[in-house]
Scaffold this motif. Structure first.
Motif, short mmCIF file in Angstrom:
data_model
loop_
_atom_site.label_atom_id
_atom_site.label_comp_id
_atom_site.label_asym_id
_atom_site.label_seq_id
_atom_site.Cartn_x
_atom_site.Cartn_y
_atom_site.Cartn_z
N LEU A 194 6.93 11.52 11.11
CA LEU A 194 8.24 10.89 11.04
C LEU A 194 8.29 9.86 9.92
CD1 LEU A 194 8.84 10.24 14.85
CD2 LEU A 194 9.35 12.29 13.52
N LYS A 195 9.35 9.88 9.14
CA LYS A 195 9.57 8.85 8.13
C LYS A 195 10.01 7.56 8.81
CE LYS A 195 11.68 9.56 4.30
NZ LYS A 195 12.73 9.93 3.30
N THR A 196 9.39 6.46 8.43
CA THR A 196 9.69 5.18 9.06
C THR A 196 10.32 4.21 8.05
OG1 THR A 196 7.46 4.37 8.55
CG2 THR A 196 7.80 5.40 10.70
N ALA A 197 11.09 3.27 8.58
CA ALA A 197 11.72 2.26 7.73
C ALA A 197 11.76 0.93 8.46
CB ALA A 197 13.14 2.68 7.35
N ILE A 198 11.52 -0.14 7.72
CA ILE A 198 11.61 -1.50 8.25
C ILE A 198 12.60 -2.30 7.41
CG2 ILE A 198 10.40 -3.69 8.57
CD1 ILE A 198 7.89 -2.21 9.23
N VAL A 199 13.51 -2.98 8.09
CA VAL A 199 14.36 -3.99 7.46
C VAL A 199 14.06 -5.26 8.22
CG1 VAL A 199 16.71 -4.73 6.92
CG2 VAL A 199 16.12 -2.30 6.86
N ALA A 210 0.83 -1.20 0.00
CA ALA A 210 0.00 0.00 0.00
C ALA A 210 0.87 1.25 0.00
CB ALA A 210 -0.91 -0.01 1.22
N GLU A 211 0.41 2.25 -0.70
CA GLU A 211 1.14 3.51 -0.72
C GLU A 211 1.20 4.11 0.67
OE1 GLU A 211 2.75 5.22 -3.08
OE2 GLU A 211 2.50 3.53 -4.44
N PRO A 212 2.37 4.61 1.09
CA PRO A 212 2.47 5.23 2.41
C PRO A 212 1.48 6.39 2.54
CG PRO A 212 4.64 4.91 1.45
CD PRO A 212 3.65 4.62 0.37
N ARG A 213 0.81 6.44 3.66
CA ARG A 213 -0.13 7.54 3.89
C ARG A 213 0.64 8.84 4.05
NH1 ARG A 213 -1.93 3.23 7.12
NH2 ARG A 213 -3.88 2.31 6.38
N PRO A 214 0.03 9.97 3.67
CA PRO A 214 0.73 11.25 3.79
C PRO A 214 1.14 11.53 5.22
CG PRO A 214 -1.27 11.46 2.47
CD PRO A 214 -1.31 10.10 3.08
N LEU A 215 2.36 12.05 5.38
CA LEU A 215 2.85 12.37 6.71
C LEU A 215 2.23 13.66 7.22
CD1 LEU A 215 6.67 11.61 6.27
CD2 LEU A 215 4.97 10.21 7.46
N SER A 256 6.10 -5.54 4.24
CA SER A 256 5.63 -4.58 3.23
C SER A 256 4.22 -4.90 2.76
CB SER A 256 6.60 -4.58 2.03
OG SER A 256 6.67 -5.87 1.45
N ARG A 257 3.84 -6.19 2.74
CA ARG A 257 2.51 -6.57 2.30
C ARG A 257 1.49 -6.54 3.43
NH1 ARG A 257 4.80 -11.45 -0.45
NH2 ARG A 257 3.52 -12.65 0.99
N ALA A 258 1.92 -6.88 4.65
CA ALA A 258 0.97 -7.09 5.74
C ALA A 258 0.66 -5.85 6.56
CB ALA A 258 1.49 -8.19 6.67
N LEU A 259 1.53 -4.83 6.51
CA LEU A 259 1.32 -3.67 7.38
C LEU A 259 0.64 -2.50 6.68
CD1 LEU A 259 4.53 -3.50 9.57
CD2 LEU A 259 2.18 -3.82 10.34
N GLY A 260 0.41 -2.59 5.39
CA GLY A 260 -0.30 -1.50 4.73
C GLY A 260 0.55 -0.26 4.57
N GLY A 261 -0.10 0.90 4.68
CA GLY A 261 0.57 2.16 4.37
C GLY A 261 1.13 2.91 5.55
N ASP A 262 1.33 2.22 6.70
CA ASP A 262 1.87 2.90 7.87
C ASP A 262 3.38 3.01 7.87
OD1 ASP A 262 -0.58 3.41 8.98
OD2 ASP A 262 -0.62 1.59 10.20
N VAL A 263 4.03 2.40 6.87
CA VAL A 263 5.50 2.40 6.80
C VAL A 263 5.93 3.15 5.54
CG1 VAL A 263 7.57 0.98 6.76
CG2 VAL A 263 5.53 0.16 7.96
N THR A 264 6.88 4.06 5.71
CA THR A 264 7.36 4.84 4.57
C THR A 264 8.15 3.98 3.61
OG1 THR A 264 7.54 6.75 6.07
CG2 THR A 264 8.58 6.93 3.91
N THR A 265 9.10 3.21 4.14
CA THR A 265 9.96 2.36 3.32
C THR A 265 10.15 1.02 4.00
OG1 THR A 265 11.17 4.35 2.65
CG2 THR A 265 12.16 2.25 2.08
#
Length: 537
Positions: free
Chosen positions: A309-314, A197-202, A321-330
């Motif tokens: 805040l811009k967020t990132a997950i590794v 999902a596209e990241p929601r606007p900050l 990326s598929r399961a969390l939707g648009g709450d993550v920037t990258t």
């Protein structure tokens, strides 16, 4: 003369019939040897696909078809040759070899059954020595030796019975091969490659503290700090401990990664989960019948997003990326290395690796490291490279790293500092602890060089304890490390009370909103949260 022709035709028909019968037996044996491979290719459903980066490619199906036919042909030639052996030691050797070959399909059946049942999982997959104990395992070994003379006496009947069973299962061969060809024709990598999902606007960005949360998978508090084995050196962790707050009695939400991570990110105790689609995970919360999709729940990432805040997950294992939707920037994520996803990408490498997989498991191989272990090492290096890039980028203000150490397989050799260790599913945990220490050192040095370490609040914790610790030293402790270095912190502090790590989201939200800004403030918050939890219970 006509009688001689008839007799000749009968002999020819019998010979052809015997050859065809042997061919069916040989192909059936080959098909069952590859049962584990076929099970992964032909029977995976939404629950399996949820954890997959991509579905099997056409080359995987075609390689399985070719390998089954080639192995069947080899068995057929060997079987036909054994028919010509003279009675005696040669025939006996051939029969023993055939019985030994049956271990391959039996092992495949064991593996498939263990993946179908939680109850059978521990019994069928665990170490026999660890599951039964040394005395019972020794007793079974003695019994096995004792029945060898019985097997020798009944060897011929066992061979005939096994061949009869293989013949019964032979009709499954054309069906399996046809499904393999069909799978190759309809395989579509786009099925699981849907864009997140596209990241929601900050929101308008505030001056919130920068937070780095590192979740080391299967990191154990007791084995790391309280009962560390002699000779294990963890200088980076000891250094971090001296400059951070340590919750010495921190307990994770669950022994299962999927339940723990979803609990930690939502701040609510998840009792169970259910995969409802390749992109969807439904969470069942403790204490009631309420459930919700992970992507629909508010999380620590939506907290950061609300602050601009811009967020990132590794991440590892879970399809963030598929399961969390648009709450993550990258977001970047890697799947767990298993046999089915560690054979390569091209037919030329997949085919031989599939053949080798007959003689190895995910963690063990007679020639050293299995395909899956080698793939795990590659995944680790890719993740660390990405983690270093993200943690040194000042643009990301809330970073979550879920790293595959010290979780097995244990490929790191602490004595040489190389990834060459093999066949150490239990004792290799000590080596992986030193790898964890080395990993933390790399991250700290990179962040210091980029001027980001002192100004970042860093949390180190885990999703669960070492679930094989009883096999390692005979003990088990469900505590996990919880070390929090506030930005600018220079001295250590202990939080001696009990802490539930499911409170992590609340704590990080308070830090990002500047409601807590000092180590003593964190200790007071943990103590107050523990009192509220005790009062509510």
């Amino acid at each position: 003369m006509p009688e001689e022709n008839t007799s000749g035709r009968n002999m020819s028909w019998l010979a052809a019939s015997g050859a065809w019968k042997d061919f069916c037996i040989a192909l059936s044996l080959a098909n069952l040897c590859y049962l584990r491979l076929w099970s992964g290719l032909l029977t995976y459903g939404p629950e399996d696909a949820f954890f997959m980066k991509a579905p099997p490619a056409p080359a995987h199906y075609l390689a399985a078809v070719v390998n089954t036919l080639v192995l069947g042909a080899i068995f057929w030639v060997a079987l036909r040759g054994s028919r010509r052996l003279r009675p005696g030691w040669q025939t006996a050797a051939a029969e023993w070899l055939f019985l030994l070959l049956l271990l391959l399909p039996l092992n495949a059946i064991r593996n498939v059954l263990s993946s179908q049942s939680e109850q059978l999982f521990q019994f069928l997959r665990s170490s026999l020595l660890g599951f039964l104990g040394s005395k019972k395992a020794l007793f079974l070994a003695v019994v096995a030796l004792a029945i060898m003379p019985v097997l020798a006496r009944w060897r011929h009947r066992l061979v005939r019975s096994a061949m009869a069973v293989l013949l019964v299962f032979s009709p499954a061969v054309p069906l399996t091969l046809a499904r393999g060809v069909w799978g190759a024709l309809r395989s579509d990598s786009r099925v699981l490659a849907a864009a997140p999902a596209e990241p929601r606007p900050l929101a308008s960005e505030c001056r919130a503290p920068r937070v780095l949360w590192i979740l080391f998978d299967e990191w154990d508090q007791r084995l790391t700090f309280d009962s560390r084995a002699p000779g294990i050196r963890l200088p980076e962790l000891d250094r971090f401990l001296r400059t951070s707050l340590c919750a010495m009695h921190a307990y994770p939400p669950s022994s299962r990664t999927i339940c723990s991570v979803s609990s930690l990110t939502t701040g609510r105790l998840v009792s169970d989960v259910k995969v409802t689609g390749t992109n969807d995970l439904r969470l069942m919360f403790a204490g009631g019948t309420e459930s919700a999709r992970w992507r629909d729940c508010s999380t620590v990432f939506s907290d950061a997003q609300s602050l601009g805040l811009k967020t990132a997950i590794v991440g590892w294992f879970l399809p963030y990326s598929r399961a969390l939707g648009g709450d993550v920037t990258t977001c970047w994520w890697w799947e767990m290395s298993l046999q089915h996803n560690s054979t390569g990408e091209r037919f030329s490498e997949i085919a031989p690796n599939q053949a080798l997989s007959l003689f190895e498991t995910t963690q063990l191989a007679p020639w050293g490291q299995s395909r899956a272990v080698k793939n795990h090492v590659q995944v680790y290096h890719e993740m660390i490279e990405r983690a270093l890039s993200v943690t040194t980028d000042p643009g990301y203000r809330m970073i979550f790293l879920h790293l595959p150490v010290p979780h097995s397989p244990h490929a790191y050799d602490r004595k040489t500092g190389t990834f060459t260790r093999a066949n150490s599913p239990i004792s290799g945990y000590w080596d992986s602890l030193e790898l964890l220490d080395r990993t933390l050192s790399e991250i700290r040095l990179a962040m210091e060089h980029a001027g980001q370490w002192d100004s970042t609040t860093v949390l180190l914790s885990s999703d669960h304890w070492n679930r094989s610790s009883r096999l390692l030293d005979g003990k088990e402790d469900h505590r996990v490390p919880f070390l929090l270095k506030m930005a600018g912190q220079r001295s250590g502090l202990a939080a001696p009370g009990r802490m539930e790590t499911v409170w992590t989201r609340e704590l990080l939200a308070a830090i990002m909103r500047r409601k807590i800004s000092t180590p003593s403030g964190v200790a007071e918050w943990i103590d107050g949260r523990a009192r509220r939890a005790l009062k509510n219970n």
